[in-house]
Design an enzyme around this catalytic site. Structure first.
Site, mmCIF file in Angstrom:
data_model
loop_
_atom_site.group_PDB
_atom_site.id
_atom_site.type_symbol
_atom_site.label_atom_id
_atom_site.label_comp_id
_atom_site.label_asym_id
_atom_site.label_seq_id
_atom_site.Cartn_x
_atom_site.Cartn_y
_atom_site.Cartn_z
ATOM 1 N N LYS A 28 0.837 -1.213 0.000
ATOM 2 C CA LYS A 28 0.000 0.000 0.000
ATOM 3 C C LYS A 28 0.866 1.256 0.000
ATOM 4 O O LYS A 28 0.583 2.200 -0.745
ATOM 5 C CB LYS A 28 -0.937 -0.025 1.212
ATOM 6 N N SER A 29 1.902 1.276 0.816
ATOM 7 C CA SER A 29 2.756 2.473 0.891
ATOM 8 C C SER A 29 3.379 2.779 -0.472
ATOM 9 O O SER A 29 3.394 3.935 -0.918
ATOM 10 C CB SER A 29 3.874 2.248 1.909
ATOM 11 N N ARG A 33 2.625 5.937 -3.313
ATOM 12 C CA ARG A 33 3.748 6.750 -3.806
ATOM 13 C C ARG A 33 3.912 6.616 -5.315
ATOM 14 O O ARG A 33 4.367 7.564 -5.976
ATOM 15 C CB ARG A 33 5.032 6.353 -3.063
ATOM 16 N N GLY A 101 -5.205 7.710 5.225
ATOM 17 C CA GLY A 101 -4.299 8.647 5.897
ATOM 18 C C GLY A 101 -3.059 8.915 5.063
ATOM 19 O O GLY A 101 -2.632 10.068 4.909
ATOM 20 N N ARG A 129 -8.626 12.084 12.367
ATOM 21 C CA ARG A 129 -7.171 11.900 12.488
ATOM 22 C C ARG A 129 -6.413 13.232 12.473
ATOM 23 O O ARG A 129 -6.786 14.163 11.764
ATOM 24 C CB ARG A 129 -6.685 10.966 11.372
ATOM 25 N N SER A 175 7.373 9.100 12.114
ATOM 26 C CA SER A 175 6.283 8.938 11.150
ATOM 27 C C SER A 175 6.803 9.114 9.731
ATOM 28 O O SER A 175 7.278 10.190 9.358
ATOM 29 C CB SER A 175 5.175 9.961 11.427
ATOM 30 N N ASP A 328 1.919 -1.097 11.814
ATOM 31 C CA ASP A 328 0.571 -1.542 11.437
ATOM 32 C C ASP A 328 0.289 -2.988 11.834
ATOM 33 O O ASP A 328 -0.813 -3.490 11.611
ATOM 34 C CB ASP A 328 0.374 -1.380 9.921
ATOM 35 N N LYS A 355 -4.343 5.966 14.499
ATOM 36 C CA LYS A 355 -4.423 5.277 13.209
ATOM 37 C C LYS A 355 -5.873 5.337 12.704
ATOM 38 O O LYS A 355 -6.644 6.180 13.145
ATOM 39 C CB LYS A 355 -3.907 3.847 13.359
ATOM 40 N N ARG A 403 -7.548 -3.057 9.518
ATOM 41 C CA ARG A 403 -6.637 -4.004 10.169
ATOM 42 C C ARG A 403 -7.237 -4.593 11.450
ATOM 43 O O ARG A 403 -6.891 -5.699 11.850
ATOM 44 C CB ARG A 403 -5.276 -3.352 10.432
HETATM 45 C C1 S3P Z 1 2.764 4.789 6.148
HETATM 46 C C2 S3P Z 1 3.310 5.135 7.348
HETATM 47 C C3 S3P Z 1 2.770 4.721 8.664
HETATM 48 C C4 S3P Z 1 1.762 3.566 8.529
HETATM 49 C C5 S3P Z 1 0.824 3.790 7.379
HETATM 50 C C6 S3P Z 1 1.581 3.898 6.069
HETATM 51 C C7 S3P Z 1 3.374 5.279 4.907
HETATM 52 O O1 S3P Z 1 2.134 5.826 9.257
HETATM 53 O O2 S3P Z 1 1.032 3.413 9.718
HETATM 54 O O3 S3P Z 1 -0.098 2.698 7.278
HETATM 55 O O4 S3P Z 1 3.075 4.737 3.814
HETATM 56 O O5 S3P Z 1 4.189 6.213 4.974
HETATM 57 P P1 S3P Z 1 2.985 6.890 10.136
HETATM 58 O O6 S3P Z 1 4.108 7.277 9.333
HETATM 59 O O7 S3P Z 1 2.098 8.049 10.420
HETATM 60 O O8 S3P Z 1 3.352 6.127 11.379
#
Ligand code: S3P
Length: 446
Positions: A28-29, A33, A101, A129, A175, A328, A355, A403
């Site tokens: 997902k991250s 991006r 988020g 959030r 973060s 996570d 979260k 989750r």
């Molecule tokens: C993420 C960073 C994390 C994670 C989120 C994905 C990202 O959050 O919990 O699911 O893709 O950069 P934080 O950076 O706020 O901890």
């Protein structure tokens, strides 16, 4: 908005041994991006293995609204024609990020450094959030917050400056989202933007910046931290992106196979980036039988095919500095800990409170519903293991959190009585094929 208008309860019941070979969807991250870098690059970015979950599709919609041309060619295969750094178009309407988020915060970084006005909104979870952590550095870079809900929450409207100022920013909490928002904003600023983090967090943004041709230097800072220096206003050049399988999604079949007696499964090509691998470290300390069958490189990341076999687990103490590399995964680790022998203490979980839901409270409540003895002590979660036996029964409240839903469904595969979750709809944000993939291994989730 991605509200669960009609909650969809889902139930998991004690299953026979899980077996088979699976590959979980793309990370997902990296998928978020991929869309964002595609937007900011000149030329066409080809993406394979993209996670087609609701969160990422919201980011794709936002990229379109900001001027990118986004094509979907087939499963996981996407092309993004970008506008280049500095070339964003002001969106005609608000950007609705649903439950996402990451998508919303990273795009705030992008938009907040461009001379456009953008309104961000999302579902009931996203509206709770904290966004101040993103707005604070953006204001330092010259952005104006035209409107916001109390405490810096969405819906909020940002107007970017004519030209963003480069800053040196020390992230107040570990973060990757804050770090990434500042770096993405730094792309539009002249000179060098620096982010300092005292605990290293996932490094996908830094890697992608380099992959797209930006000058970025990463050095260590203190015992566990990093300093990232980005040279602003580069011409980002489109580059192909191969999205590896998401370790945060792999965590669910992985823990399921550990707790359902007799299970023996293979999970293919899971990304093993060390900044994402805290769960594997912890489960191995608990005595989990996880072996690497083969290793390869996918899109610049090491991936491993994991063989996971059920077996006895023992309670451990998880140190707070490990939190960023498994942030996570705590809900599903708490499930594993419930079946272990002895006490598991997970330390330093304050970030879990902000979260998709207050995960500390949601996990504690769900575990108690299942008859597990557990407590929150300060920022720690303490779980007393049932030595392979957990009563189960009852319904875990998911609070629009994917989750939490998947964790308690995994739990129900090994509890004496079925576990229900009040709403499975949010699972589609990150792992749309979760139920069919799990049932393909022999799970009973319906
Ligand atoms: C993420 C960073 C994390 C994670 C989120 C994905 C990202 O959050 O919990 O699911 O893709 O950069 P934080 O950076 O706020 O901890």
């Amino acid at each position: 908005m991605a509200h669960a208008q009609h909650p969809t309860p889902v139930t998991a019941r004690a299953s026979g041994p899980l077996s088979g070979r699976v590959r979980v969807p793309g990370d997902k991250s990296i998928s978020h991006r991929a869309m964002i870098f595609g937007l900011l690059a000149i030329g066409e970015t080809r993406v394979t293995g993209l996670l087609e979950g609701e969160d990422v599709l919201r980011t794709a919609d936002a990229a379109r609204a900001l001027g990118a041309i986004v094509h979907h060619d087939g499963p996981g295969a996407w092309r993004v024609q970008g506008v280049g750094v500095g070339g964003l178009r002001e969106p005609a309407g608000l950007l609705d990020f649903g439950n996402a988020g990451t998508g919303s915060r990273l795009m705030m970084g992008v938009c907040g450094a461009h001379p456009i006005t953008t309104t961000f909104d999302g579902d009931a979870s996203l509206r709770k959030r904290p966004m101040r952590r993103i707005l604070d550095p953006l204001e330092l870079m010259g952005a104006t917050i035209l409107s916001q809900e109390e405490g810096g929450r969405v819906p909020l409207t940002i107007r970017g400056p004519k030209e963003a100022l480069p800053i040196t920013y020390r992230t107040p909490v570990a973060s990757a989202q804050i770090k990434s928002a500042v770096l993405l904003a730094g792309l539009a600023a002249p000179g060098e933007t620096t982010v300092i983090e005292t605990e290293a967090t996932r490094d996908h943004t830094e890697k992608m910046l380099a992959h797209f041709g930006a000058e970025v230097r990463v050095t260590s800072e203190g015992a566990h931290g990093r300093r990232i220096v980005l040279k602003g206003q580069p011409d980002l050049q489109a580059a192909p992106i191969v999205v590896p399988a998401d370790p945060s999604s792999a965590a669910f079949p992985l823990v399921a196979a550990l707790i359902v007696p007799g299970s023996d499964i293979l999970i293919e090509s899971v990304m093993t980036n060390p900044l994402r691998s805290g769960l594997l470290t912890t489960l191995r300390e608990m005595g989990a039988d996880i072996t690497v069958e083969s290793e390869a490189n996918e899109g610049g990341e090491t991936v491993a095919t994991l063989r996971v076999r059920a077996g006895a687990l023992k309670g451990v103490e998880v140190p707070p500095e490990r939190a960023p590399s498994m942030i996570d995964e705590y809900p599903v680790l708490a499930v594993a800990a419930s079946f272990a022998t002895g006490t598991t203490r997970m330390r330093g979980l304050q970030e879990l409170r902000v979260k998709e839901s207050d995960r500390l409270a949601a996990v504690e409540a769900g575990l108690k519903t299942a008859g597990v003895t557990c407590r929150i002590e300060g920022d720690d979660l303490v779980v007393e293991g049932g030595n392979g036996k957990v009563a189960g029964g009852g319904t875990a409240a998911t609070h629009l959190d994917h989750r939490i839903a998947m964790s308690f469904l995994v739990m129900g595969l090994a509890t004496q009585n079925p576990m229900q979750v009040d709403d499975g709809a949010m699972i589609a944000t990150s792992f749309p094929t979760f139920i069919s993939l799990m049932n393909g291994l022999g799970a009973e989730i319906a």
